[in-house]
Design an enzyme around this catalytic site. Structure first.
Site, PDB file in Angstrom:
ATOM      1  N   LYS A  53     -26.373  49.983 -74.020  1.00 26.04           N
ATOM      2  CA  LYS A  53     -26.344  51.385 -75.298  1.00 26.04           C
ATOM      3  C   LYS A  53     -26.828  51.082 -76.991  1.00 26.04           C
ATOM      4  CE  LYS A  53     -22.288  52.767 -73.037  1.00 26.04           C
ATOM      5  NZ  LYS A  53     -20.782  53.087 -72.874  1.00 26.04           N
ATOM      6  N   GLN A  97     -15.086  50.396 -75.102  1.00 27.45           N
ATOM      7  CA  GLN A  97     -15.721  50.036 -73.591  1.00 27.45           C
ATOM      8  C   GLN A  97     -14.075  49.703 -73.091  1.00 27.45           C
ATOM      9  OE1 GLN A  97     -18.710  50.774 -72.977  1.00 27.45           O
ATOM     10  NE2 GLN A  97     -17.936  50.193 -70.118  1.00 27.45           N
ATOM     11  N   ASP A 120     -17.060  59.474 -76.747  1.00 24.30           N
ATOM     12  CA  ASP A 120     -16.880  59.439 -74.855  1.00 24.30           C
ATOM     13  C   ASP A 120     -16.879  61.141 -74.217  1.00 24.30           C
ATOM     14  OD1 ASP A 120     -18.305  57.008 -73.982  1.00 24.30           O
ATOM     15  OD2 ASP A 120     -16.007  55.822 -74.197  1.00 24.30           O
TER      16      ASP A 120
HETATM   17  N1  GUN Z   1     -16.543  52.416 -68.939  1.00 14.71           N
HETATM   18  C1  GUN Z   1     -17.442  52.715 -67.551  1.00 14.71           C
HETATM   19  N2  GUN Z   1     -17.463  53.895 -67.770  1.00 14.71           N
HETATM   20  C2  GUN Z   1     -17.231  53.926 -69.831  1.00 14.71           C
HETATM   21  C3  GUN Z   1     -17.712  55.114 -70.466  1.00 14.71           C
HETATM   22  O1  GUN Z   1     -18.360  56.141 -70.261  1.00 14.71           O
HETATM   23  N3  GUN Z   1     -16.882  54.975 -71.823  1.00 14.71           N
HETATM   24  C4  GUN Z   1     -16.141  53.896 -71.927  1.00 14.71           C
HETATM   25  N4  GUN Z   1     -15.976  54.160 -73.683  1.00 14.71           N
HETATM   26  N5  GUN Z   1     -16.115  53.246 -71.220  1.00 14.71           N
HETATM   27  C5  GUN Z   1     -16.616  52.729 -69.921  1.00 14.71           C
END
Ligand code: GUN
Length: 292
Positions: A53, A97, A120
């Site tokens: 990211k 995350q 998100d």
């Molecule tokens: N863990 C697995 N997929 C995601 C996601 O799309 N966003 C976040 N914040 N954590 C994750």
């Protein structure tokens, strides 16, 4: 022979477009979009996701910040950090995350993120807007899947769609989006989960099969109709002694066996994964446009 749904190429096209938009934004004297990623602990998969990211941000000219905390951080301390981000006008959007350590309530953290900065799309207010069909941040993976469908001219309209998995992050939202009246939607959607009976028969009726269950090679060739579109959200590590790192990444679909039957199929890696990041970046760009 199926057409490969190439997430890397599709994501690269979105990247090029975003890069130009950010350049135009900066030329107007505005700050570029700023994404903050919050990570707790050292989960290797989470580290890899967050690293990707941050890398994408650099490639499109976004500002990015990684806030890394020890597993020992308390829930109250993490909530205080979230609050700081809510109140920082220099932050357009942020993600915490997941998964978080057991002593921290993910629900509490998600509900503390300000909905305007929730790129998100996990906050209940944004989930509610999505369900109501109002403009909002769509969760990154489902959003990325819809972008991929649009890129390849795939629509669920009038089709039998089967989603395996009902998670808040993938299965539930993609099932809603594909049943809604949206350009890629209007499908007849069935959601399968751990209590579903006759899952094989149900899958074999799918024109579009979305698999987000987290089990390596769960979908076998006998579960797939000839000509189906197969979207594999799985990302499983399986031991592979022939590789330097000792494992390989595979999806939830037995790719080798299913590919010859499918009309379109996502590879793993290189399918949905890059589209998830593209979805997050599109949300972050939108959050910068929404700046008050
Ligand atoms: N863990 C697995 N997929 C995601 C996601 O799309 N966003 C976040 N914040 N954590 C994750």
């Amino acid at each position: 022979m199926a057409t490969i749904l190439d997430g890397r190429a599709t994501s690269a096209a979105i990247k090029d477009d975003l890069k130009k938009k950010v350049e135009a934004m900066v030329a107007e004297g505005k700050n570029p979009p700023h994404l903050v990623a919050v990570m707790v602990g050292n989960n290797p998969a989470s580290k890899a996701y967050v690293g990707n990211k941050i890398k994408f941000c650099g490639e499109v000219g976004f500002k990015s910040t990684l806030l890394q905390f020890e597993t020992s951080i308390t829930e109250a301390e993490l909530l205080a950090e979230v609050d700081k981000l809510n109140n920082d006008p220099g932050v357009d959007g942020y993600i915490v995350q997941l998964p978080l350590p057991e002593h921290i309530s993910e629900d509490k953290v998600i509900e503390t993120v300000h909905p305007d900065k929730d790129v998100d799309g996990f906050h209940v207010q944004n989930v509610g807007k999505m369900v109501a069909g109002l403009p909002t941040y769509l969760p990154a993976t489902p959003f990325g899947i819809t972008k991929m469908m649009e890129h390849y001219g795939i629509s669920a309209s009038g089709k039998n769609v089967v989603v395996i998995g009902r998670s808040h992050i993938v299965g539930r939202p993609i099932s809603i989006l594909l049943s809604q009246s949206r350009p890629y939607g209007n499908g007849t959607v069935t959601v399968c989960h751990s209590r579903t009976q006759n899952i094989k028969e149900i899958c074999a009726e799918a024109d579009i099969l979305v698999v987000a269950i987290g089990k390596a090679n769960f979908v076998t060739a006998d579960m797939v109709k000839e000509g189906a579109v197969v979207i594999d959200v799985g990302m499983n590590r399986v031991e592979d002694a022939s590789r330097k790192r000792g494992y390989k990444l595979v999806g939830d679909v037995d790719y080798e066996a299913v590919e010859p039957k499918a009309s379109y199929i996502t590879p793993v890696p290189g399918g949905v994964g890059p589209m998830t990041i593209a979805g997050l970046m599109l949300n972050t760009y939108q959050s910068a446009l929404n700046r008050k």
